[in-house]
Structure formats: structure tokens, C-alpha cells
Scaffold this active site. Sequence first.
Site, PDB file in Angstrom:
ATOM      1  N   LYS A 202       3.909 -10.328 -14.573  1.00 28.43           N
ATOM      2  CA  LYS A 202       3.469 -10.833 -15.881  1.00 28.43           C
ATOM      3  C   LYS A 202       3.950 -12.277 -16.141  1.00 28.43           C
ATOM      4  O   LYS A 202       4.804 -12.800 -15.420  1.00 28.43           O
ATOM      5  CB  LYS A 202       3.976  -9.878 -16.970  1.00 28.43           C
ATOM      6  CG  LYS A 202       3.361  -8.474 -16.876  1.00 28.43           C
ATOM      7  CD  LYS A 202       3.800  -7.594 -18.057  1.00 28.43           C
ATOM      8  CE  LYS A 202       3.176  -6.211 -17.983  1.00 28.43           C
ATOM      9  NZ  LYS A 202       3.542  -5.371 -19.153  1.00 28.43           N
TER      10      LYS A 202
ATOM     11  N   HIS B 291       3.463  -4.810 -14.505  1.00 30.17           N
ATOM     12  CA  HIS B 291       2.587  -3.675 -14.820  1.00 30.17           C
ATOM     13  C   HIS B 291       2.381  -2.884 -13.535  1.00 30.17           C
ATOM     14  O   HIS B 291       2.280  -3.476 -12.459  1.00 30.17           O
ATOM     15  CB  HIS B 291       1.217  -4.169 -15.317  1.00 30.17           C
ATOM     16  CG  HIS B 291       0.173  -3.090 -15.309  1.00 30.17           C
ATOM     17  ND1 HIS B 291      -0.005  -2.242 -16.379  1.00 30.17           N
ATOM     18  CD2 HIS B 291      -0.695  -2.667 -14.335  1.00 30.17           C
ATOM     19  CE1 HIS B 291      -0.963  -1.357 -16.062  1.00 30.17           C
ATOM     20  NE2 HIS B 291      -1.390  -1.600 -14.835  1.00 30.17           N
TER      21      HIS B 291
ATOM     22  N   GLU C 166      -8.249   0.085 -11.985  1.00 26.80           N
ATOM     23  CA  GLU C 166      -7.590  -1.217 -12.137  1.00 26.80           C
ATOM     24  C   GLU C 166      -7.758  -2.092 -10.898  1.00 26.80           C
ATOM     25  O   GLU C 166      -7.907  -3.311 -11.025  1.00 26.80           O
ATOM     26  CB  GLU C 166      -6.107  -1.010 -12.460  1.00 26.80           C
ATOM     27  CG  GLU C 166      -5.906  -0.407 -13.847  1.00 26.80           C
ATOM     28  CD  GLU C 166      -4.446  -0.161 -14.204  1.00 26.80           C
ATOM     29  OE1 GLU C 166      -4.175   0.082 -15.380  1.00 26.80           O
ATOM     30  OE2 GLU C 166      -3.564  -0.205 -13.303  1.00 26.80           O
TER      31      GLU C 166
ATOM     32  N   TYR D 122      -6.601  -3.890 -21.015  1.00 27.61           N
ATOM     33  CA  TYR D 122      -5.734  -3.082 -21.877  1.00 27.61           C
ATOM     34  C   TYR D 122      -6.530  -2.320 -22.940  1.00 27.61           C
ATOM     35  O   TYR D 122      -5.957  -1.922 -23.968  1.00 27.61           O
ATOM     36  CB  TYR D 122      -4.675  -3.962 -22.528  1.00 27.61           C
ATOM     37  CG  TYR D 122      -3.493  -4.260 -21.620  1.00 27.61           C
ATOM     38  CD1 TYR D 122      -2.688  -3.239 -21.125  1.00 27.61           C
ATOM     39  CD2 TYR D 122      -3.164  -5.560 -21.264  1.00 27.61           C
ATOM     40  CE1 TYR D 122      -1.603  -3.496 -20.300  1.00 27.61           C
ATOM     41  CE2 TYR D 122      -2.070  -5.835 -20.438  1.00 27.61           C
ATOM     42  CZ  TYR D 122      -1.299  -4.800 -19.963  1.00 27.61           C
ATOM     43  OH  TYR D 122      -0.219  -5.047 -19.159  1.00 27.61           O
TER      44      TYR D 122
ATOM     45  N   ASN E 275       7.960  -7.582 -20.145  1.00 28.39           N
ATOM     46  CA  ASN E 275       8.731  -6.688 -19.273  1.00 28.39           C
ATOM     47  C   ASN E 275       8.353  -6.829 -17.796  1.00 28.39           C
ATOM     48  O   ASN E 275       8.470  -5.883 -17.021  1.00 28.39           O
ATOM     49  CB  ASN E 275       8.642  -5.239 -19.773  1.00 28.39           C
ATOM     50  CG  ASN E 275       7.230  -4.716 -19.781  1.00 28.39           C
ATOM     51  OD1 ASN E 275       6.292  -5.414 -19.385  1.00 28.39           O
ATOM     52  ND2 ASN E 275       7.057  -3.476 -20.206  1.00 28.39           N
TER      53      ASN E 275
ATOM     54  N   ARG F  22       6.225   3.009 -10.074  1.00 32.07           N
ATOM     55  CA  ARG F  22       6.717   3.248 -11.441  1.00 32.07           C
ATOM     56  C   ARG F  22       8.248   3.377 -11.432  1.00 32.07           C
ATOM     57  O   ARG F  22       8.915   2.888 -12.342  1.00 32.07           O
ATOM     58  CB  ARG F  22       6.077   4.514 -12.035  1.00 32.07           C
ATOM     59  CG  ARG F  22       4.555   4.467 -12.173  1.00 32.07           C
ATOM     60  CD  ARG F  22       4.054   3.595 -13.281  1.00 32.07           C
ATOM     61  NE  ARG F  22       4.494   4.030 -14.575  1.00 32.07           N
ATOM     62  CZ  ARG F  22       4.072   3.460 -15.723  1.00 32.07           C
ATOM     63  NH1 ARG F  22       3.213   2.447 -15.697  1.00 32.07           N
ATOM     64  NH2 ARG F  22       4.515   3.880 -16.873  1.00 32.07           N
TER      65      ARG F  22
HETATM   66  P1  IDP Z   1       3.877   0.663 -19.131  1.00 36.08           P
HETATM   67  O1  IDP Z   1       3.555  -0.801 -18.847  1.00 36.08           O
HETATM   68  O2  IDP Z   1       5.332   0.974 -18.842  1.00 36.08           O
HETATM   69  O3  IDP Z   1       2.921   1.639 -18.486  1.00 36.08           O
HETATM   70  P2  IDP Z   1       2.531   1.120 -21.710  1.00 36.08           P
HETATM   71  O4  IDP Z   1       2.998   2.064 -22.774  1.00 36.08           O
HETATM   72  O5  IDP Z   1       1.284   1.467 -20.950  1.00 36.08           O
HETATM   73  O6  IDP Z   1       3.759   0.861 -20.730  1.00 36.08           O
HETATM   74  O7  IDP Z   1       2.319  -0.279 -22.445  1.00 36.08           O
HETATM   75  C1  IDP Z   1       1.639  -1.352 -21.813  1.00 36.08           C
HETATM   76  C2  IDP Z   1       2.389  -2.630 -22.077  1.00 36.08           C
HETATM   77  O8  IDP Z   1       2.341  -2.916 -23.479  1.00 36.08           O
HETATM   78  C3  IDP Z   1       3.888  -2.593 -21.752  1.00 36.08           C
HETATM   79  O9  IDP Z   1       4.172  -2.819 -20.387  1.00 36.08           O
HETATM   80  C4  IDP Z   1       4.416  -3.698 -22.635  1.00 36.08           C
HETATM   81  O10 IDP Z   1       4.169  -4.994 -22.070  1.00 36.08           O
HETATM   82  C5  IDP Z   1       3.559  -3.540 -23.885  1.00 36.08           C
HETATM   83  N1  IDP Z   1       4.208  -2.666 -24.890  1.00 36.08           N
HETATM   84  C6  IDP Z   1       4.367  -1.316 -24.835  1.00 36.08           C
HETATM   85  N2  IDP Z   1       4.996  -0.854 -25.928  1.00 36.08           N
HETATM   86  C7  IDP Z   1       5.228  -1.942 -26.700  1.00 36.08           C
HETATM   87  C8  IDP Z   1       5.843  -2.116 -27.999  1.00 36.08           C
HETATM   88  O11 IDP Z   1       6.302  -1.159 -28.644  1.00 36.08           O
HETATM   89  N3  IDP Z   1       5.907  -3.408 -28.468  1.00 36.08           N
HETATM   90  C9  IDP Z   1       5.395  -4.476 -27.777  1.00 36.08           C
HETATM   91  N4  IDP Z   1       4.797  -4.347 -26.565  1.00 36.08           N
HETATM   92  C10 IDP Z   1       4.724  -3.103 -26.043  1.00 36.08           C
END
Ligand code: IDP
Length: 140
Positions: free
Chosen positions: A11, A117, A128, A51, A114, A87
Site C-alpha cells: 500500500k 492487502h 482480485e 473495495y 496498514n 494472511r
Molecule cells: P484486511 O485488509 O485485513 O482484510 P478489511 O476488514 O477487509 O481488512 O479492511 C480492508 C482495509 O480497510 C484494511 O486493510 C484497512 O486498510 C482498512 N480498514 C479496515 N478497518 C478500518 C477502520 O476501522 N478504519 C479505517 N480503515 C480501516
Amino acid sequence: MAVQRTFSIIKPDATARNITGKVNAKIEDAGLRIIAQKRIKMTREQAEGFYAVHKERPFFNDLVSFMISGPVVVQVLEGENAIAKYRDVMGATNPEDAAEGTIRASFAESIEANTVHGSDAPETAAQEIPFFFKEDEIVG
Ligand code: IDP
């Protein structure tokens, strides 16, 4: 367990800090092979489409803005049990909850920024991967 392919994104927080190689080292150290990789700047339309499952979530607009705020590196990873393995290597969504040594525990800045992805299931990976790669760009 069969050999699988999964889809990965390094990212914008990681490209901004010039740590894509450090992320790739963790991927390769886990036994996953990077069989396709390109650096792109996502359009808003691409990020919204990618997304789309999150479009009702409160963080959707911020997430799309973040994902188009700088370059990303899109990848296809291959290996035994690659989807679950990646994961595990990524760690929990919120870096505060991520296990030590995982990519997110090591590098993530926040729950949004974070670092990576990764597809969460075989059906997701199957959608994807072709979203960003043509078959002839993937060399297993
Ligand atoms: P993942 O990436 O661990 O599968 P997901 O729940 O699918 O997590 O969420 C997709 C992305 O959305 C996350 O990687 C993160 O960048 C963002 N995200 C998820 N939850 C939050 C939140 O509560 N606040 C802001 N961004 C979030």
C-alpha cells in the site's frame, strides 16, 4: 495442501517509506514466490471497484483516498496454502493486534495505513488477480 495463488498489494504507506523490498523479504522468507509484480497508481474508479464490498463501511471514502494517495505495488504470490499463509504473514488488520514479526506489526502505521492487502479466500483471489493482471503477466 495444494499450491495456491493469492493477490497482494503493497500500500501507499509502504511505497512512501521506500520499504517495498523489506515487505517482499518477509513474503519470500515465508516461502511465498512473487510470480507477478507491478508498481501502479490506482485511479479512484479502480480503488472504488476493488473495495466495492466495503462501500457501506464508514471508512470507505477514506480508504479509497488513501489507496490513491501514492503508488502501490500489486502482486500475485504463489505457494502451498498461499492464501492463509499470506494472511498469517500480514498479521491482523489493526497493527496493535498483529502478532510480532508479521508485516503489519513490523511496518504498519495505523489500521488504515496498514502496509499490505491480501486476498481472504480462494473466491476473492480469483476475482482480485484478474482485476489487475492479464494471464500473460503472471509467470509461475
Ligand atoms: P484486511 O485488509 O485485513 O482484510 P478489511 O476488514 O477487509 O481488512 O479492511 C480492508 C482495509 O480497510 C484494511 O486493510 C484497512 O486498510 C482498512 N480498514 C479496515 N478497518 C478500518 C477502520 O476501522 N478504519 C479505517 N480503515 C480501516
